[in-house]
Design a protein around this motif. Structure first.
Motif, short mmCIF file in Angstrom:
data_model
loop_
_atom_site.label_atom_id
_atom_site.label_comp_id
_atom_site.label_asym_id
_atom_site.label_seq_id
_atom_site.Cartn_x
_atom_site.Cartn_y
_atom_site.Cartn_z
N UNK A 1 10.47 1.93 13.39
CA UNK A 1 9.87 1.18 14.51
C UNK A 1 9.03 -0.01 14.03
N UNK A 2 9.53 -0.72 13.04
CA UNK A 2 8.83 -1.90 12.53
C UNK A 2 7.67 -1.60 11.59
N UNK A 3 7.36 -0.33 11.38
CA UNK A 3 6.27 0.06 10.48
C UNK A 3 6.84 0.34 9.09
N UNK A 4 6.28 -0.32 8.07
CA UNK A 4 6.74 -0.15 6.70
C UNK A 4 5.87 0.87 5.97
N UNK A 5 6.53 1.74 5.23
CA UNK A 5 5.84 2.69 4.36
C UNK A 5 6.42 2.59 2.96
N UNK A 6 5.57 2.58 1.96
CA UNK A 6 6.00 2.57 0.57
C UNK A 6 5.69 3.94 -0.02
N UNK A 7 6.75 4.61 -0.50
CA UNK A 7 6.64 5.99 -0.99
C UNK A 7 6.98 6.02 -2.47
N UNK B 1 19.74 12.22 2.10
CA UNK B 1 19.32 11.77 3.43
C UNK B 1 18.07 12.49 3.92
N UNK B 2 17.87 13.73 3.48
CA UNK B 2 16.75 14.55 3.97
C UNK B 2 15.41 14.27 3.28
N UNK B 3 15.41 13.58 2.14
CA UNK B 3 14.18 13.40 1.37
C UNK B 3 13.21 12.43 2.05
N UNK B 4 13.70 11.28 2.49
CA UNK B 4 12.86 10.26 3.11
C UNK B 4 13.56 9.73 4.36
N UNK B 5 12.79 9.58 5.42
CA UNK B 5 13.34 9.11 6.69
C UNK B 5 13.48 7.58 6.67
N UNK B 6 14.65 7.08 6.98
CA UNK B 6 14.97 5.65 7.10
C UNK B 6 14.62 4.82 5.87
N UNK C 1 0.85 -1.18 0.00
CA UNK C 1 0.00 0.00 0.00
C UNK C 1 0.89 1.24 0.00
N UNK C 2 0.69 2.13 -0.96
CA UNK C 2 1.47 3.36 -0.99
C UNK C 2 1.03 4.28 0.13
N UNK C 3 2.02 4.80 0.87
CA UNK C 3 1.73 5.72 1.97
C UNK C 3 1.59 7.15 1.45
N UNK C 4 2.49 7.52 0.52
CA UNK C 4 2.42 8.87 -0.04
C UNK C 4 3.18 8.91 -1.35
N UNK C 5 3.02 10.02 -2.07
CA UNK C 5 3.69 10.24 -3.34
C UNK C 5 4.45 11.55 -3.25
N UNK C 6 5.70 11.51 -3.72
CA UNK C 6 6.51 12.72 -3.78
C UNK C 6 6.79 13.00 -5.24
N UNK C 7 6.28 14.13 -5.74
CA UNK C 7 6.50 14.53 -7.12
C UNK C 7 7.67 15.51 -7.13
N UNK C 8 8.81 15.06 -7.62
CA UNK C 8 10.01 15.89 -7.62
C UNK C 8 9.90 16.97 -8.68
N UNK C 9 10.22 18.19 -8.30
CA UNK C 9 10.23 19.28 -9.27
C UNK C 9 11.66 19.77 -9.44
#
Length: 161
Positions: free
Chosen positions: A137-143, A62-67, A25-33
């Motif tokens: 913390x064990x929680x997976x996010x798909x970005x 390193x600053x774009x996405x955490x972990x 499940x996608x958590x969020x979308x980042x549209x790079x400009x």
């Protein structure tokens, strides 16, 4: 009656096996400009000699996405490694690699040929998009990253004479 019991049992087996497939499940979308073009980019490289290999280097600041831990890109998945405040993944490609296939009418001579791996890529994304797996913390996010910048080809020189 026995036929119905066996049919019902087989349905449970098939549906039970299908339910163990991992859901993405996608958590969020980042549209790079243009302002963020250096936050995520990729660069194709080729060796200067035949058979020297080729690949794609994928970079995320390193600053774009955490972990971030993994990247799904162009039908492949690789781990991300932190190197000087930039996460890097190295994808190998088949460009510039020698193939050593035996083609013969005699099947015995062809048995050493290896079949290409078929990978069930879980996402339907474009060539300039990637999915980043982030774990906290064990929680997976798909970005989803969109509009990733392609840097110019990096061609390594051939062997010095």
């Amino acid at each position: 009656m026995k036929f119905y019991s066996i049919s019902l049992f087989m349905c449970f087996i098939f549906f039970g096996c299908a339910s163990h497939k991992e859901e993405f499940q996608l958590s969020k979308t980042i549209n790079l400009d243009q302002k963020e073009e250096l936050q995520a980019y990729f660069q194709i490289w080729v060796a200067g000699v035949q058979g020297g290999g080729s690949g794609i280097n994928f970079f995320i600041t390193k600053d774009l996405i955490k972990n971030p831990t993994e990247v799904y890109f162009r039908g492949k998945k690789e781990s991300l490694v932190l190197n000087n405040n930039v996460y890097v993944a190295h994808f190998k490609t088949e460009l510039n690699q020698e193939k050593d296939y035996v083609m013969d009418a005699n099947a015995v001579k062809e048995h050493k040929n290896t079949l290409p791996l078929v990978d069930n890529f879980p996402f339907n994304i474009k060539d300039n998009e990637a999915i980043i797996l982030s774990e906290t913390n064990g929680k997976k996010e798909y970005i989803l990253l969109k509009s990733i910048v392609k840097k110019p080809l990096l061609a390594y020189p051939s062997i010095k004479k």
